[in-house]
Design an enzyme around this catalytic site. Sequence first.
Site, mmCIF file in Angstrom:
data_model
loop_
_atom_site.group_PDB
_atom_site.id
_atom_site.type_symbol
_atom_site.label_atom_id
_atom_site.label_comp_id
_atom_site.label_asym_id
_atom_site.label_seq_id
_atom_site.Cartn_x
_atom_site.Cartn_y
_atom_site.Cartn_z
ATOM 1 N N LYS A 44 86.347 73.554 43.719
ATOM 2 C CA LYS A 44 85.558 73.974 42.568
ATOM 3 C C LYS A 44 86.020 73.243 41.303
ATOM 4 O O LYS A 44 87.222 72.976 41.140
ATOM 5 C CB LYS A 44 85.720 75.490 42.406
ATOM 6 C CG LYS A 44 84.675 76.203 41.581
ATOM 7 C CD LYS A 44 84.837 77.702 41.758
ATOM 8 C CE LYS A 44 83.881 78.495 40.879
ATOM 9 N NZ LYS A 44 84.022 79.947 41.095
ATOM 10 N N SER A 63 80.071 82.499 40.629
ATOM 11 C CA SER A 63 80.131 81.169 40.060
ATOM 12 C C SER A 63 80.363 80.069 41.082
ATOM 13 O O SER A 63 80.298 78.890 40.743
ATOM 14 C CB SER A 63 81.246 81.126 39.010
ATOM 15 O OG SER A 63 82.508 81.422 39.591
ATOM 16 N N SER A 113 82.398 86.172 42.611
ATOM 17 C CA SER A 113 82.016 84.763 42.566
ATOM 18 C C SER A 113 82.231 83.992 43.861
ATOM 19 O O SER A 113 81.804 82.840 43.963
ATOM 20 C CB SER A 113 82.771 84.047 41.436
ATOM 21 O OG SER A 113 82.277 84.469 40.180
#
Length: 469
Positions: A81, A156, A180
Amino acid sequence: MTQPLWRLDAVELAARIRRKDVSCVEATQSVLDRIAAVDPSVNALPLKYPEEALAAARAADQQLARGEPVGELHGVPVSIKVNVDVAGQPTDGGIVALKDLMATQDAPLVRHLKNAGAVIVGRNNVPSFSLRWFSDNDLHGRTLNPWDAQRTPGGSSGGAAAAAALGMGPIHHGNDYGGSIRYPAFACGVVGMRPTAGRIAAVNATAKEDRILSNQQMSVQGPLTRSVADARLALKVMSQEDPRDPLWVPAPLEYPSRKEPLKVALFKRWSGCDTHPTVRAALEQAAQWLADAGCVVEEQEPPHFEEATVLWRQLVHDDMRRSMKPAIDALGDRAVRTAVRGYFGSIPDWSRDQYLTAQQRRLTIARAWSLFYAQYPVLLMPVSWERQFPIDEDQRGQERLEQMLAAQSPLLATAMLGLPGLSVPTGVADGLPTGVQLCATRYREDLCLAAGEIVERAARFRPLDHLAG
């Protein structure tokens, strides 16, 4: 017919590489070709590193040729990420002002993945500041849900989920502060493992300050994969010790097998939010599969559920008022600023004493959940009470945002307590993936994974069977 290497799960791919049935370069090139073919349509991996990945794969093949010991993910492609440090790459978090913030050292989980032999092929997308259940930002653009471009891929870690679903590598890193990892996994039909807070060491050297208190208590790192076995393997690799995080806990990953049947609490209705029919159907089906496997399933609501959800909002936003919110107001894109204004819209600004009392109350609720788990070691509940949100639903005003927060309560309550949770897909309904969440007490990810494997075997669902061209 032989499957292309990009379709293989990490467990099988790593085994083939160790046997020298395939090379690390072949595995990496197959995934890079898959990324080139499908990522332009979804924008899951906005930063790609094909040359660096192939160089790492060649080095991994040379290591095998020399007969040296290799790690459990030797030659397996992964993505990280964009909000976590990878040495020599930017930690931009989807924020335009941070596009040149270069990391000089790896975050703990990145170090562990590399030590295990994993090959980083790219970075997966997020919302700005990683604070929305949508993955869109002014720096890298929008990630689309591969099932339906008008629905969120989650946030996210939406880039990680979309990449996993489409075969852009078998393991993708995410983090989970309020859902997330689990929500993107649900949104895209993959597996998402939220570990217990403290299970996986976490630190970003690029950060100017240490994490705020609620982040320390609630935010975790974890994997998104296409199988429960891969989630188990990734968790094992990511969970190694790193002295940079003094909150890391050396808890075992496995515990003695239970002799008695596993008791499962089914939480399928809540007065605070209607349950979408596809969500209820998935829960009831998963409950039946668990019962068929010998589990004892009883419908129960976990204690103080609504209070736990509200307390997540209060503690997180009180913490953010003095820390992240000024940076969001200054550097965030329009969408995240709008969402954050909504998050704060109904949350009072508590005094010091109110905040400290709330921290005391958090322990009281945690004790009640611990006693609940002593009776029901596994909790089966939704990931969300709604199905996947339409794109930018959090921009529609305060009333709709409050409805969304209520829908996400199964994510928020567990995160507030720092507990583990596993999102597992169960099938497809009306063109969108369905799934459930399996939760357990602290450091009992093994129970989540064991129950998840039961659901996975019965569901026989593979996103690539539906999405792969």
